[in-house]
Motif scaffolding. Sequence first.
Motif, PDB file in Angstrom:
ATOM      1  N   ALA A 156       0.869  -1.183   0.000  1.00  0.00           N
ATOM      2  CA  ALA A 156       0.000   0.000   0.000  1.00  0.00           C
ATOM      3  C   ALA A 156       0.903   1.230   0.000  1.00  0.00           C
ATOM      4  CB  ALA A 156      -0.918   0.001   1.218  1.00  0.00           C
ATOM      5  N   SER A 157       0.444   2.281  -0.648  1.00  0.00           N
ATOM      6  CA  SER A 157       1.245   3.496  -0.795  1.00  0.00           C
ATOM      7  C   SER A 157       0.372   4.732  -0.646  1.00  0.00           C
ATOM      8  CB  SER A 157       1.899   3.538  -2.188  1.00  0.00           C
ATOM      9  OG  SER A 157       2.729   2.433  -2.380  1.00  0.00           O
ATOM     10  N   ALA A 158       1.044   5.859  -0.461  1.00  0.00           N
ATOM     11  CA  ALA A 158       0.355   7.148  -0.433  1.00  0.00           C
ATOM     12  C   ALA A 158       1.299   8.209  -0.969  1.00  0.00           C
ATOM     13  CB  ALA A 158      -0.089   7.498   0.983  1.00  0.00           C
ATOM     14  N   SER A 159       0.710   9.253  -1.524  1.00  0.00           N
ATOM     15  CA  SER A 159       1.468  10.394  -2.027  1.00  0.00           C
ATOM     16  C   SER A 159       1.003  11.640  -1.283  1.00  0.00           C
ATOM     17  CB  SER A 159       1.252  10.556  -3.531  1.00  0.00           C
ATOM     18  OG  SER A 159       1.999  11.632  -4.031  1.00  0.00           O
ATOM     19  N   LEU A 203      14.078   5.698  -0.886  1.00  0.00           N
ATOM     20  CA  LEU A 203      13.079   4.712  -1.300  1.00  0.00           C
ATOM     21  C   LEU A 203      11.747   5.354  -1.658  1.00  0.00           C
ATOM     22  CD1 LEU A 203      13.804   1.779   1.172  1.00  0.00           C
ATOM     23  CD2 LEU A 203      14.641   2.127  -1.157  1.00  0.00           C
ATOM     24  N   ALA A 204      11.642   6.647  -1.432  1.00  0.00           N
ATOM     25  CA  ALA A 204      10.437   7.383  -1.823  1.00  0.00           C
ATOM     26  C   ALA A 204      10.673   8.002  -3.196  1.00  0.00           C
ATOM     27  CB  ALA A 204      10.132   8.465  -0.788  1.00  0.00           C
ATOM     28  N   SER A 205       9.593   8.442  -3.819  1.00  0.00           N
ATOM     29  CA  SER A 205       9.684   9.123  -5.112  1.00  0.00           C
ATOM     30  C   SER A 205       9.268  10.576  -4.916  1.00  0.00           C
ATOM     31  CB  SER A 205       8.752   8.455  -6.127  1.00  0.00           C
ATOM     32  OG  SER A 205       9.152   7.122  -6.337  1.00  0.00           O
ATOM     33  N   PHE A 206       9.986  11.488  -5.570  1.00  0.00           N
ATOM     34  CA  PHE A 206       9.772  12.910  -5.341  1.00  0.00           C
ATOM     35  C   PHE A 206       9.578  13.679  -6.636  1.00  0.00           C
ATOM     36  CE2 PHE A 206      12.382  11.303  -1.889  1.00  0.00           C
ATOM     37  CZ  PHE A 206      11.684  11.748  -0.780  1.00  0.00           C
ATOM     38  N   ALA A 207       8.761  14.722  -6.564  1.00  0.00           N
ATOM     39  CA  ALA A 207       8.640  15.733  -7.615  1.00  0.00           C
ATOM     40  C   ALA A 207       8.648  17.069  -6.883  1.00  0.00           C
ATOM     41  CB  ALA A 207       7.346  15.559  -8.400  1.00  0.00           C
ATOM     42  N   GLN A 208       9.492  17.997  -7.338  1.00  0.00           N
ATOM     43  CA  GLN A 208       9.636  19.274  -6.636  1.00  0.00           C
ATOM     44  C   GLN A 208       9.636  20.419  -7.641  1.00  0.00           C
ATOM     45  OE1 GLN A 208      13.145  19.521  -4.178  1.00  0.00           O
ATOM     46  NE2 GLN A 208      12.616  21.513  -3.365  1.00  0.00           N
ATOM     47  N   ALA A 256       5.847  10.298  -2.874  1.00  0.00           N
ATOM     48  CA  ALA A 256       5.110   9.027  -2.887  1.00  0.00           C
ATOM     49  C   ALA A 256       5.984   7.957  -2.242  1.00  0.00           C
ATOM     50  CB  ALA A 256       4.754   8.629  -4.316  1.00  0.00           C
ATOM     51  N   ALA A 257       5.381   7.145  -1.396  1.00  0.00           N
ATOM     52  CA  ALA A 257       6.135   6.073  -0.740  1.00  0.00           C
ATOM     53  C   ALA A 257       5.166   4.993  -0.272  1.00  0.00           C
ATOM     54  CB  ALA A 257       6.928   6.614   0.451  1.00  0.00           C
ATOM     55  N   ASN A 258       5.689   3.777  -0.185  1.00  0.00           N
ATOM     56  CA  ASN A 258       4.862   2.702   0.355  1.00  0.00           C
ATOM     57  C   ASN A 258       4.767   2.871   1.876  1.00  0.00           C
ATOM     58  OD1 ASN A 258       6.911   1.000   1.763  1.00  0.00           O
ATOM     59  ND2 ASN A 258       7.724   0.713  -0.299  1.00  0.00           N
ATOM     60  N   PHE A 259       3.845   2.163   2.481  1.00  0.00           N
ATOM     61  CA  PHE A 259       3.569   2.358   3.904  1.00  0.00           C
ATOM     62  C   PHE A 259       4.740   1.940   4.794  1.00  0.00           C
ATOM     63  CE2 PHE A 259      -1.384   2.389   3.861  1.00  0.00           C
ATOM     64  CZ  PHE A 259      -1.348   3.544   3.101  1.00  0.00           C
ATOM     65  N   ARG A 260       5.516   0.961   4.384  1.00  0.00           N
ATOM     66  CA  ARG A 260       6.685   0.590   5.185  1.00  0.00           C
ATOM     67  C   ARG A 260       7.669   1.752   5.246  1.00  0.00           C
ATOM     68  NH1 ARG A 260      10.731  -4.503   3.968  1.00  0.00           N
ATOM     69  NH2 ARG A 260      11.552  -4.703   6.069  1.00  0.00           N
ATOM     70  N   GLU A 261       7.948   2.387   4.095  1.00  0.00           N
ATOM     71  CA  GLU A 261       8.856   3.533   4.059  1.00  0.00           C
ATOM     72  C   GLU A 261       8.237   4.725   4.784  1.00  0.00           C
ATOM     73  OE1 GLU A 261      12.323   5.809   3.094  1.00  0.00           O
ATOM     74  OE2 GLU A 261      11.892   3.708   3.481  1.00  0.00           O
ATOM     75  N   ARG A 262       6.939   4.904   4.669  1.00  0.00           N
ATOM     76  CA  ARG A 262       6.275   6.000   5.383  1.00  0.00           C
ATOM     77  C   ARG A 262       6.480   5.859   6.894  1.00  0.00           C
ATOM     78  NH1 ARG A 262       5.386  10.101   2.691  1.00  0.00           N
ATOM     79  NH2 ARG A 262       4.384   9.858   0.705  1.00  0.00           N
ATOM     80  N   ARG A 263       6.329   4.642   7.404  1.00  0.00           N
ATOM     81  CA  ARG A 263       6.547   4.411   8.839  1.00  0.00           C
ATOM     82  C   ARG A 263       7.986   4.750   9.211  1.00  0.00           C
ATOM     83  NH1 ARG A 263       3.476   1.250  12.114  1.00  0.00           N
ATOM     84  NH2 ARG A 263       5.299   0.111  12.870  1.00  0.00           N
ATOM     85  N   HIS A 264       8.933   4.361   8.367  1.00  0.00           N
ATOM     86  CA  HIS A 264      10.346   4.653   8.611  1.00  0.00           C
ATOM     87  C   HIS A 264      10.587   6.168   8.639  1.00  0.00           C
ATOM     88  CE1 HIS A 264      14.690   4.398   8.365  1.00  0.00           C
ATOM     89  NE2 HIS A 264      14.657   5.137   7.267  1.00  0.00           N
ATOM     90  N   ILE A 265      10.030   6.879   7.654  1.00  0.00           N
ATOM     91  CA  ILE A 265      10.190   8.335   7.589  1.00  0.00           C
ATOM     92  C   ILE A 265       9.592   8.984   8.835  1.00  0.00           C
ATOM     93  CG2 ILE A 265       9.459  10.432   6.362  1.00  0.00           C
ATOM     94  CD1 ILE A 265       9.658   8.753   3.727  1.00  0.00           C
ATOM     95  N   LEU A 266       8.408   8.565   9.221  1.00  0.00           N
ATOM     96  CA  LEU A 266       7.773   9.136  10.412  1.00  0.00           C
ATOM     97  C   LEU A 266       8.606   8.880  11.663  1.00  0.00           C
ATOM     98  CD1 LEU A 266       4.005   8.293   9.795  1.00  0.00           C
ATOM     99  CD2 LEU A 266       5.110  10.543   9.617  1.00  0.00           C
ATOM    100  N   ARG A 267       9.149   7.679  11.787  1.00  0.00           N
ATOM    101  CA  ARG A 267       9.961   7.353  12.957  1.00  0.00           C
ATOM    102  C   ARG A 267      11.156   8.311  13.070  1.00  0.00           C
ATOM    103  NH1 ARG A 267       8.704   2.152  12.887  1.00  0.00           N
ATOM    104  NH2 ARG A 267      10.003   1.680  11.096  1.00  0.00           N
ATOM    105  N   LEU A 268      11.823   8.552  11.950  1.00  0.00           N
ATOM    106  CA  LEU A 268      12.995   9.430  11.948  1.00  0.00           C
ATOM    107  C   LEU A 268      12.627  10.899  12.084  1.00  0.00           C
ATOM    108  CD1 LEU A 268      15.133   7.859   9.078  1.00  0.00           C
ATOM    109  CD2 LEU A 268      15.509   7.647  11.544  1.00  0.00           C
ATOM    110  N   ARG A 269      11.620  11.330  11.343  1.00  0.00           N
ATOM    111  CA  ARG A 269      11.336  12.760  11.217  1.00  0.00           C
ATOM    112  C   ARG A 269      10.396  13.312  12.279  1.00  0.00           C
ATOM    113  NH1 ARG A 269      15.636  14.443   8.448  1.00  0.00           N
ATOM    114  NH2 ARG A 269      15.886  13.289   6.507  1.00  0.00           N
ATOM    115  N   LEU A 270       9.825  12.453  13.113  1.00  0.00           N
ATOM    116  CA  LEU A 270       9.060  12.922  14.270  1.00  0.00           C
ATOM    117  C   LEU A 270       9.881  12.856  15.555  1.00  0.00           C
ATOM    118  CD1 LEU A 270       5.537  11.400  13.539  1.00  0.00           C
ATOM    119  CD2 LEU A 270       6.151  13.829  13.563  1.00  0.00           C
TER     120      LEU A 270
END
Length: 198
Positions: free
Chosen positions: A59-62, A80-85, A151-165
């Motif tokens: 599962a993923s979210a953007s 592991l995420a995808s970016f557009a800036q 955009a990232a899958n939920f596993r990577e989202r959890r990882h990002i949240l763990r680090l960035r919160l």
Amino acid sequence: MRIVQPSATLEWATPSPALAIERAARTCYRSEGRICDGSAATLIASLIRRGHEAMLEHASASIRFVTDRAIANELTRHRLASFAQVSIRYVKVGELEVVEPPELDAFTIGLWIDACRAAELGYQKMIARGCRPEIARSVLPLCTATEVVCAANFRERRHILRLRLDRAAHPQMREIMAIAEELLRGVCPEVFGEADAG
């Protein structure tokens, strides 16, 4: 010059993400026949507890972030995420939009505003003299506002949240990640519930 507020908005997410994760995970055990109301939450909690988070990649979210370029630089480290800036190499800056840094007193905020206005004026003068945006941008401050779609899958989202919160993360990063966490909790509480995400 205009000061903008940092934000995060959901662009899209996997439809029925808990079911998508459950269906993928149950493939491993040939237990698809056990899918019923409420079974996804129980299975996902078990997967997370056992550290079998590879299933969360189904599962993923953007999310679209409005932040400053310094925080965007940190965010895009998550390979592991995808970016557009927004590219200020090709997009000419009109009125400079900036994100106010935290923890400035009244005197320091005045210094910051003066510095931003001077940078905006320098940029405008360079453009007026015929400099290309990709050259003129070199005078813009790191607090220049930008939009980043991540955009990232939920596993990577959890990882990002763990680090960035984490308390060690930059206060502006924690601010936009707290918004992102709430958005994700609304999309899939089974994965991003209060007890699970951090």
